[in-house]
Write a protein that holds these residues in place. Sequence first.
Motif, mmCIF file in Angstrom:
data_model
loop_
_atom_site.group_PDB
_atom_site.id
_atom_site.type_symbol
_atom_site.label_atom_id
_atom_site.label_comp_id
_atom_site.label_asym_id
_atom_site.label_seq_id
_atom_site.Cartn_x
_atom_site.Cartn_y
_atom_site.Cartn_z
ATOM 1 N N ARG A 242 38.379 36.577 36.015
ATOM 2 C CA ARG A 242 39.346 35.786 35.245
ATOM 3 C C ARG A 242 40.737 35.819 35.872
ATOM 4 N N GLY A 243 40.771 36.007 37.183
ATOM 5 C CA GLY A 243 42.029 35.910 37.904
ATOM 6 C C GLY A 243 42.744 37.222 38.143
ATOM 7 N N GLY A 244 42.244 38.333 37.616
ATOM 8 C CA GLY A 244 42.896 39.618 37.798
ATOM 9 C C GLY A 244 42.513 40.277 39.118
ATOM 10 N N ASP A 245 42.996 41.475 39.315
ATOM 11 C CA ASP A 245 42.710 42.195 40.554
ATOM 12 C C ASP A 245 42.804 43.690 40.282
ATOM 13 N N PRO A 246 41.721 44.452 40.511
ATOM 14 C CA PRO A 246 41.783 45.907 40.289
ATOM 15 C C PRO A 246 42.767 46.606 41.212
ATOM 16 N N LEU A 248 45.765 45.866 41.589
ATOM 17 C CA LEU A 248 47.045 45.971 40.878
ATOM 18 C C LEU A 248 47.187 47.348 40.248
ATOM 19 N N TRP A 249 46.088 47.886 39.713
ATOM 20 C CA TRP A 249 46.159 49.214 39.108
ATOM 21 C C TRP A 249 46.562 50.259 40.148
ATOM 22 N N GLN A 250 45.972 50.169 41.341
ATOM 23 C CA GLN A 250 46.319 51.147 42.371
ATOM 24 C C GLN A 250 47.797 51.077 42.725
ATOM 25 N N HIS A 251 48.329 49.875 42.830
ATOM 26 C CA HIS A 251 49.751 49.743 43.130
ATOM 27 C C HIS A 251 50.603 50.390 42.029
ATOM 28 N N LEU A 252 50.327 50.060 40.782
ATOM 29 C CA LEU A 252 51.124 50.603 39.688
ATOM 30 C C LEU A 252 50.962 52.123 39.598
ATOM 31 N N PHE A 253 49.740 52.602 39.825
ATOM 32 C CA PHE A 253 49.528 54.042 39.712
ATOM 33 C C PHE A 253 50.241 54.800 40.821
ATOM 34 N N TRP A 254 50.135 54.335 42.049
ATOM 35 C CA TRP A 254 50.700 55.103 43.151
ATOM 36 C C TRP A 254 52.203 54.885 43.315
ATOM 37 N N ILE A 255 52.747 53.793 42.766
ATOM 38 C CA ILE A 255 54.217 53.704 42.702
ATOM 39 C C ILE A 255 54.748 54.869 41.870
ATOM 40 N N PHE A 256 53.955 55.275 40.883
ATOM 41 C CA PHE A 256 54.257 56.513 40.157
ATOM 42 C C PHE A 256 53.768 57.744 40.921
ATOM 43 N N LEU A 679 49.721 38.882 41.096
ATOM 44 C CA LEU A 679 48.519 38.185 40.658
ATOM 45 C C LEU A 679 48.613 36.684 40.937
ATOM 46 N N TRP A 680 49.814 36.161 41.005
ATOM 47 C CA TRP A 680 49.992 34.766 41.418
ATOM 48 C C TRP A 680 49.413 34.565 42.815
ATOM 49 N N THR A 681 49.668 35.520 43.737
ATOM 50 C CA THR A 681 49.129 35.395 45.096
ATOM 51 C C THR A 681 47.620 35.558 45.123
ATOM 52 N N VAL A 682 47.082 36.247 44.133
ATOM 53 C CA VAL A 682 45.636 36.487 44.090
ATOM 54 C C VAL A 682 44.898 35.302 43.485
ATOM 55 N N SER A 683 45.517 34.637 42.518
ATOM 56 C CA SER A 683 44.825 33.612 41.732
ATOM 57 C C SER A 683 45.565 32.288 41.706
ATOM 58 N N PRO A 684 45.885 31.702 42.861
ATOM 59 C CA PRO A 684 46.475 30.360 42.816
ATOM 60 C C PRO A 684 45.413 29.341 42.414
ATOM 61 N N PRO A 685 45.775 28.161 41.885
ATOM 62 C CA PRO A 685 47.150 27.717 41.595
ATOM 63 C C PRO A 685 47.726 28.417 40.365
ATOM 64 N N HIS A 761 42.413 33.696 30.988
ATOM 65 C CA HIS A 761 42.833 33.803 32.376
ATOM 66 C C HIS A 761 43.995 34.782 32.432
ATOM 67 N N VAL A 762 44.178 35.439 33.591
ATOM 68 C CA VAL A 762 45.230 36.431 33.720
ATOM 69 C C VAL A 762 46.614 35.815 33.495
ATOM 70 N N TYR A 763 46.805 34.549 33.841
ATOM 71 C CA TYR A 763 48.093 33.896 33.630
ATOM 72 C C TYR A 763 48.441 33.865 32.144
#
Length: 833
Positions: A242-246, A248-256, A679-685, A761-763
Amino acid sequence: MGGANSNELYDRFFAFWRTLPGWRAAGAVNHTSVGRRYLATGLVFFLIGGLLAMAIRSQLATAGGVELGNDTYNQLVTMHGTTMMFLFAVPVMEGFAIYLIPKMIGARDLPFPRLSAFSYWCYLFGGIFLYLSFLFDAAPDGGWFMYLPLNSKLFSPGMGADFWLLGVTFIEVSALSAAIELIVAILKTRAPGMSMGRMPLFAWYILVVAFMILFGFPPLILGSILLELERNFGFVFFDPERGGDPLLWQHLFWIFGHPEVYIIFLPAAGIVTMVVETFARRPVVGYAWVVAAVIATGFLSFGLWVHHMYTAGIPRLSLSFFSAASMAVAIPSGIQVFAWIATLWYGRPVMALPLLYVFGFLFTFVLGGLTGVMVALVPFDAQVHDTHFVVAHLHYVLFGGMVFPLIAGIYYWLPLLTGGNVSVGVGKIGFWLVFSGFQLTFLPMHLTGLVGMPRRVYTYPEGLGWEWLNLFSTAGGFLLAAGIAAVAVDLYLRFRLGENGKRNPWGAGTLEWGLRLPVPPFNFISIPPVTGRYPLWDQQGTIEASERGEHFLGDPSAARRETIGTSAGDATPEQVIRLPHQSWEPWWAAVAGIIALAGILAGRYWLSGLAGLALVAVFFVWAWRAAYRDSPRRIEAGAGLHLPNQSSSGQAPGLWGTRLALVSSAIVFASLLFAYYFLWTVSPPWPPSFLKVEATMNAPLLALLLPIAGTLILWIAVAANRRGAYRRFQLGLAVTFVLGAAYPFLMLGWLADAYPERGGHVYLSLVHFLHGYLWFHLFISLAAIGFAIARSWKGHIDSERRLEVDVATGLWHYAVGVALIVYAVVFVSPDLF
């Protein structure tokens, strides 16, 4: 009060600073009580996490082990990592800071005692909440980093992941609360004359770490909320279908997650610095260089998160930058190590048990740093990624970089904690058991990883060359456990049998060692001025004069808890901060919060709603019972000074705390915008082509005019208050309140028509969540405005006493700013790109 008997002054201060006995002690908000609770609870969780580790090592001691089973093993591994990272490492260091910082900087207490108590109760209840998962046979089993899609609802349908997400979020709120408390304390409550360049280095370390928590923890809080919404509330953020990307979780987790490593290490390094300079009998070499290195470490740590994602498919060019940053952070760490060595080299070292643990830290941490440089290299990391080599490296930099200094710090400050002097006892035996056991446990793991043993496997076959290495590691683990047990027994006996001792048994130079033993709950009879970095070495007679009440706030006749508020730069006295007595509001607030989480976990959302309303009511009572409400506008502070109380100063700690809380929230918002554009870059348009929005931008734009108009009216109302036109001021606040309350109702109807399916959809989910974030902050600002109206009607706000107005104005401006950004992101940016 100059020349008064110090014992008489002590008794009079003690009468209104003391903690009430028995069950009423649970309402204590004094930093000494809260700090001791943090330390004790953190050490208990450390022992629990150690028991889980011993079960894991027992399972891996021999090939073909099946005693635990795959599911149980995964639960133990997950809870071991979660306990050590979230329930031990950060909270115990924050506990050290809460206990020590006011004593070091010459304050009587932290500026928000109830907030520090609230942070403790959130921490305790969050930890209990996590461990209750075992009683429901729903312990989390997806790893302490909760990677997706493993922990999505599809692959983890039980409540285990939900226990983790809700419990860890509650604990993160605790850490953020303590960080705000510590930042304001260090910047605004230092003893007069203690400029930034005269602060003890431990205070510098804690200041940098608190800012790192402020910036580093919000991304994980956001990620946890997004994942919980996806798992149980029909949103979608990480589902690729549905337009998401797992990812993203890694980015948010490791920024922490990667700043978290340095959030754990830097306070430990601060302890090392204090121990080294005391037992070297000289100031630390290169004070300014050490401060610069600490700041650089904190800054660079936020550029390393992809260090953990080298094998996630990120372009190689991008990885090269993160690899360089991962190696560059070794430079400020090296500066600190060389400063410690130089201090010992040029000093006159006196060997004592705390210094012995420092030597163990130096040996272990340097080895961990060397392997850190190795895994910073992309090709090498690709070979050892998710092997026991990484497990060994992690424990060398975290256990070696944090636990050895922690034990050193406990022994070093034990006279303050127990009121007695320190004897060697079995402490040295405990050290050698811990040191040798640690090396025997984790040194072989480097080889285990190099020969291919992956992480998080509960069993392995014979013939792979792993058997003898794992057996050595398990034997070392039991030796390490014996050492920790010896230390625990030693500390317990010292607490039970310790007798009152003399002040400053180590001959240290910082203010906390000038306190009488046992430490009084108010720290200083009068707050001493500071003219150097080491007052006990440089200012003879200062503590004696403080005991006679000759310095600031040495008159106990007001029978109120108070401390001096100073300027952030040069610590010039600028206000008297009046502090609350014992209070149950923090306890009730934490209870309401944990009940709200339990309602979400159980699917009883009505219970969560009631708990949320109770939480709002508790916070209202909390704010209304401010200690400064009935204070005189100017207070005699000693040394010929008459200073305003905090509500009249314009630099009140409450205003600083609000701004810092908004900074933390802004990091959540920035992380949310990162998720939106990622997620915009992952699920265009973007928006998705199937979305047919009949409504135009006109309705949201017209609705946006309401908070903008409210901002103008609020500005007019604040100006009226400064002129003394209080009825116009109250009317302006009321009109702003009405305009702000109307805005979400208009937008809610428009969103229901334009974007009805938030989970399609993720949007759609992002648009709804962005507006939810906006409305949450709008609600907070409206609550603050309503509170200011009520305080004004009671006569507690005027042209001088305007703290509540300043807080409400700041919250309102932030909410309106978010509204403008959300409008631009959702309705303008898709047409621009």
